[in-house]
Design an enzyme around this catalytic site. Structure first.
Site, PDB file in Angstrom:
ATOM      1  N   HIS A 196      -0.956  -3.042   5.275  1.00 28.06           N
ATOM      2  CA  HIS A 196      -0.064  -2.659   4.592  1.00 28.06           C
ATOM      3  C   HIS A 196       0.703  -3.536   3.608  1.00 28.06           C
ATOM      4  CE1 HIS A 196       1.040   1.380   6.021  1.00 28.06           C
ATOM      5  NE2 HIS A 196       1.963   1.519   5.837  1.00 28.06           N
ATOM      6  N   GLY A 203       0.149   4.450   1.823  1.00 30.62           N
ATOM      7  CA  GLY A 203      -0.945   5.426   2.040  1.00 30.62           C
ATOM      8  C   GLY A 203      -1.202   6.003   0.716  1.00 30.62           C
ATOM      9  N   ARG A 204      -0.308   6.401  -0.192  1.00 30.10           N
ATOM     10  CA  ARG A 204      -0.703   6.926  -1.370  1.00 30.10           C
ATOM     11  C   ARG A 204      -1.776   5.937  -2.153  1.00 30.10           C
ATOM     12  NH1 ARG A 204       4.980   7.068  -3.850  1.00 30.10           N
ATOM     13  NH2 ARG A 204       5.268   6.050  -2.160  1.00 30.10           N
TER      14      ARG A 204
END
Length: 349
Positions: A196, A203-204
């Site tokens: 992350h 996520g995108r």
């Protein structure tokens, strides 16, 4: 990055073989006229932009996404949803145009992140920069209240090192494969999301990078069928598979890649199956319908609705011929007529 140790089960082997078979057939299958291929890509792009942003909480429908992208040059967007859609579309467009000349590197990943968030004023300070604060994944109730941490991501301190390792190893494996490229891509995606690396938009960005990596690995059919829309339809399975694999990354044992890879390859299987169906339908229409009728159906797909005037403007055909084709398409139940008189319009059945 964790050493790769993947006991590949029979289903994974069969899925890889099936996806690669379609990859090999794509040039033979790809016999549609350029304008019809362009229409397929436009539809798939709208679906991808809409689905990927909705996975992260946006609420714009595909029809609203289409209308927004038609006016994307206005450069100002009033809502967070609009900002996310515009940014996602900009990155997708850049990748589709230039993927062959784009190296897979940290610098370009940061540039994509900057472009992804470029319409969002609140993200200005961290666009294109690795995170400075913890961003563990949390669950929220319907009112937006946190239900607790679901997954602990990499700390900001270790993020640059882990990103350097995973990007370098992924790029090297695509150039000189030591494992199958689909395994390389799947492992990158799940590890990227475990790290992350950015404060927001991970996520995108992961789905954008998936498309880029698939294109660079030779899966050139990807722009014509939306991967994101299939993930949206399987959202619970998507998060479950991520957590099942991510929970084993960084442990004393070897990571269990299988839950995520099975989900990922099944999504790729559905993606190519949908494209095959679209191609089959296009050929059936082309072989059984007059050319103008096929063009009318394409316009209806692309714009959601058509009128006699809009068809005339797009094709240059006479109104009498257009009306005859519309009447027959309605009788054949390929189109549905709405309204009367000058307000008449047609949509796909």
């Amino acid at each position: 990055m964790t050493n790769i140790d993947i006991p590949i089960g029979q289903e994974l082997v069969l899925l890889i073989a099936e996806i690669d078979e379609f990859k090999g057939k794509w040039r033979a299958l790809n016999t549609l006229a350029p304008d019809r291929l362009a229409a397929l890509r436009k539809i798939a792009t709208i679906e991808s932009v809409g689905s990927s942003t909705r996975i992260e909480g946006a609420r714009l429908t595909d029809r609203q996404v289409q209308a927004l992208l038609a006016n994307v040059g206005k450069q100002s967007f009033t809502s967070r949803d609009e900002q996310e859609v515009a940014g996602y579309a900009a990155v997708m467009d850049a990748i589709f145009v230039s993927w062959e000349s784009i190296p897979f590197s940290e610098n370009y990943i940061k540039q994509f992140h900057k472009m992804l968030l470029k319409y969002s004023p609140k993200d200005e300070r961290h666009r294109g920069k690795y995170k400075k604060f913890e961003n563990s994944v949390q669950a929220f109730d319907v009112d937006g209240n946190s239900l607790g941490i679901v997954f602990e991501t990499t700390s900001p301190f270790y993020t640059p090192r882990q990103m350097s390792e995973i990007v370098t190893q992924t790029a090297d494996r695509l150039i000189s494969p030591t494992i199958h490229p689909l395994l390389t891509i799947g492992i990158f995606v799940v590890t990227f999301l475990a790290i992350h690396p950015f404060q927001d938009g991970n996520g995108r960005l992961s789905r954008i990078l998936t498309t880029l990596l698939l294109l660079k690995a030779g899966y050139s059919y990807v722009p014509y069928s939306s991967l994101e829309s299939i993930i949206e339809e399987s959202k619970e399975g998507y998060y479950l598979a991520l957590r099942q694999t991510q929970g084993t990354i960084g442990s004393d044992r070897s990571p269990n890649w299988e839950p995520w890879l099975l989900f990922f390859f099944r999504v790729l299987q559905r993606q190519k199956n949908r494209l095959q169906t679209k191609l089959d339908n296009e050929r059936i229409m082309a072989s059984t319908l007059p050319l103008l009728s096929v063009r009318i159906l394409e316009l209806a797909k692309e714009h959601g609705r058509v009128t006699t005037q809009s068809i005339e403007q797009a094709t240059g055909e006479s109104r009498s011929t257009i009306k005859a084709r519309l009447k027959q398409l309605t009788l054949d139940r390929l189109l549905i007529r709405y309204g009367n008189g000058r307000s008449t319009w047609y949509g796909l059945s």
